[in-house]
Design a protein around this motif. Sequence first.
Motif, mmCIF file in Angstrom:
data_model
loop_
_atom_site.group_PDB
_atom_site.id
_atom_site.type_symbol
_atom_site.label_atom_id
_atom_site.label_comp_id
_atom_site.label_asym_id
_atom_site.label_seq_id
_atom_site.Cartn_x
_atom_site.Cartn_y
_atom_site.Cartn_z
ATOM 1 N N SER A 27 -3.598 0.293 5.213
ATOM 2 C CA SER A 27 -4.335 -0.588 6.115
ATOM 3 C C SER A 27 -3.483 -0.972 7.318
ATOM 4 O O SER A 27 -3.984 -1.084 8.442
ATOM 5 C CB SER A 27 -4.798 -1.842 5.378
ATOM 6 O OG SER A 27 -5.710 -1.514 4.361
ATOM 7 N N ARG A 78 -6.391 -7.379 -4.881
ATOM 8 C CA ARG A 78 -6.272 -6.262 -3.931
ATOM 9 C C ARG A 78 -7.532 -5.398 -3.845
ATOM 10 O O ARG A 78 -7.702 -4.653 -2.876
ATOM 11 C CB ARG A 78 -5.060 -5.389 -4.261
ATOM 12 C CG ARG A 78 -5.090 -4.706 -5.606
ATOM 13 C CD ARG A 78 -3.774 -4.005 -5.882
ATOM 14 N NE ARG A 78 -3.468 -3.009 -4.865
ATOM 15 C CZ ARG A 78 -3.182 -1.737 -5.145
ATOM 16 N NH1 ARG A 78 -3.179 -1.309 -6.397
ATOM 17 N NH2 ARG A 78 -2.912 -0.888 -4.180
ATOM 18 N N GLU A 79 -8.413 -5.482 -4.819
ATOM 19 C CA GLU A 79 -9.665 -4.730 -4.726
ATOM 20 C C GLU A 79 -10.612 -5.367 -3.702
ATOM 21 O O GLU A 79 -11.476 -4.703 -3.132
ATOM 22 C CB GLU A 79 -10.354 -4.675 -6.099
ATOM 23 C CG GLU A 79 -9.574 -3.914 -7.161
ATOM 24 C CD GLU A 79 -9.311 -2.467 -6.755
ATOM 25 O OE1 GLU A 79 -10.222 -1.844 -6.186
ATOM 26 O OE2 GLU A 79 -8.182 -1.990 -6.991
ATOM 27 N N THR A 97 0.622 -6.726 3.187
ATOM 28 C CA THR A 97 -0.404 -5.856 3.755
ATOM 29 C C THR A 97 -0.376 -4.492 3.086
ATOM 30 O O THR A 97 0.699 -3.891 2.940
ATOM 31 C CB THR A 97 -0.179 -5.649 5.272
ATOM 32 O OG1 THR A 97 0.173 -6.893 5.886
ATOM 33 C CG2 THR A 97 -1.424 -5.063 5.934
ATOM 34 N N ASP A 98 -1.530 -4.020 2.669
ATOM 35 C CA ASP A 98 -1.633 -2.661 2.148
ATOM 36 C C ASP A 98 -1.069 -1.689 3.181
ATOM 37 O O ASP A 98 -1.394 -1.763 4.372
ATOM 38 C CB ASP A 98 -3.102 -2.332 1.866
ATOM 39 C CG ASP A 98 -3.302 -0.907 1.432
ATOM 40 O OD1 ASP A 98 -3.078 -0.601 0.252
ATOM 41 O OD2 ASP A 98 -3.683 -0.082 2.304
ATOM 42 N N GLY A 137 -4.549 -6.579 8.202
ATOM 43 C CA GLY A 137 -5.323 -5.495 7.613
ATOM 44 C C GLY A 137 -6.784 -5.515 8.023
ATOM 45 O O GLY A 137 -7.152 -5.989 9.101
ATOM 46 N N TYR A 146 -9.329 -7.743 -1.141
ATOM 47 C CA TYR A 146 -8.607 -8.002 0.109
ATOM 48 C C TYR A 146 -7.432 -7.036 0.220
ATOM 49 O O TYR A 146 -6.729 -6.803 -0.764
ATOM 50 C CB TYR A 146 -8.066 -9.434 0.137
ATOM 51 C CG TYR A 146 -9.114 -10.492 -0.091
ATOM 52 C CD1 TYR A 146 -9.950 -10.905 0.936
ATOM 53 C CD2 TYR A 146 -9.262 -11.074 -1.351
ATOM 54 C CE1 TYR A 146 -10.906 -11.885 0.724
ATOM 55 C CE2 TYR A 146 -10.217 -12.052 -1.578
ATOM 56 C CZ TYR A 146 -11.040 -12.453 -0.534
ATOM 57 O OH TYR A 146 -11.988 -13.421 -0.756
ATOM 58 N N ASP A 147 -7.208 -6.518 1.422
ATOM 59 C CA ASP A 147 -6.075 -5.608 1.591
ATOM 60 C C ASP A 147 -4.883 -6.296 2.258
ATOM 61 O O ASP A 147 -3.888 -5.656 2.586
ATOM 62 C CB ASP A 147 -6.472 -4.355 2.374
ATOM 63 C CG ASP A 147 -6.962 -4.658 3.784
ATOM 64 O OD1 ASP A 147 -7.007 -5.839 4.167
ATOM 65 O OD2 ASP A 147 -7.305 -3.693 4.504
ATOM 66 N N ASP A 191 3.148 0.927 -1.710
ATOM 67 C CA ASP A 191 1.755 0.462 -1.768
ATOM 68 C C ASP A 191 1.475 -0.634 -0.757
ATOM 69 O O ASP A 191 0.369 -0.713 -0.211
ATOM 70 C CB ASP A 191 1.437 -0.066 -3.178
ATOM 71 C CG ASP A 191 1.538 1.026 -4.227
ATOM 72 O OD1 ASP A 191 0.721 1.964 -4.163
ATOM 73 O OD2 ASP A 191 2.430 0.950 -5.081
ATOM 74 N N ALA A 192 2.460 -1.491 -0.520
ATOM 75 C CA ALA A 192 2.234 -2.611 0.397
ATOM 76 C C ALA A 192 3.535 -2.986 1.104
ATOM 77 O O ALA A 192 4.632 -2.758 0.583
ATOM 78 C CB ALA A 192 1.688 -3.819 -0.351
ATOM 79 N N TYR A 240 -1.805 -11.297 -4.575
ATOM 80 C CA TYR A 240 -2.157 -10.066 -3.859
ATOM 81 C C TYR A 240 -2.555 -8.970 -4.842
ATOM 82 O O TYR A 240 -3.576 -8.290 -4.656
ATOM 83 C CB TYR A 240 -0.986 -9.602 -2.994
ATOM 84 C CG TYR A 240 -1.251 -8.269 -2.329
ATOM 85 C CD1 TYR A 240 -2.023 -8.184 -1.178
ATOM 86 C CD2 TYR A 240 -0.761 -7.082 -2.882
ATOM 87 C CE1 TYR A 240 -2.293 -6.964 -0.585
ATOM 88 C CE2 TYR A 240 -1.027 -5.860 -2.292
ATOM 89 C CZ TYR A 240 -1.790 -5.808 -1.153
ATOM 90 O OH TYR A 240 -2.068 -4.589 -0.580
#
Length: 231
Positions: free
Chosen positions: A185, A129-130, A181-182, A194, A132-133, A101-102, A125
Amino acid sequence: MKFLVVIPARGGSKGIPLKNIYPINGKPLLLYSLEMIRRVEFDGDIIVSTDSGQIKEVALSVPGIEVVDRPQSLSGDKASTESALLHALEVMEAEKGCRYDAVVTLQATSPLRKPETVKMCFGRYERDREKYDALLTLTETRADYWVKEGAGHYRRLYPDAPRRRQDREPIYIENSALYITDSQSLKETGSVLGHCVNGIVIPESEGVDINEPVDILIAEELLKEEKKQED
């Protein structure tokens, strides 16, 4: 969430040869980050991305650590950290047959991060996460910055800032201690920042980043003091 923690640690370094395993108080620099992240509970894997056999040997001396061999094309002075992250992500997702995921980036040159701080960053994070990615760590400063405007001429970057340090509004420095970081992204932007990044302020000591020989002296003294307090 499933995290891939990547410690980029190439062998080349002009200022300090083999900087990533330079002995700090008798211990290879890389080990501080590896031993720290091993104390943080999370779902995922920890890898070191390197082009150096010596660094690989140090990394594999720690249980639970894997190494991704970085190709020479991604190991030069001009190669970006992100290129190594994307390569590591591609290799690990193929080997493990999973999707992360990240990606968590830990620079080997930040030996004073604490596991509690990193755990707090993971939590922040996941919570945000919704919105900021990506997440990065920052250091607060109230320094008075100046910029150069031609030969021998300098001016204050913020001319209206109070002269007394304690009266200035704080500003924040990207200290490179940690990025999250996602994964998608990171692939889309090619940047640890991201599409939309948030920051978290950490103690100045934890943000110490070893780039020059003087930084080694600072880190060694801080680590000695930390050990005294623990004892």
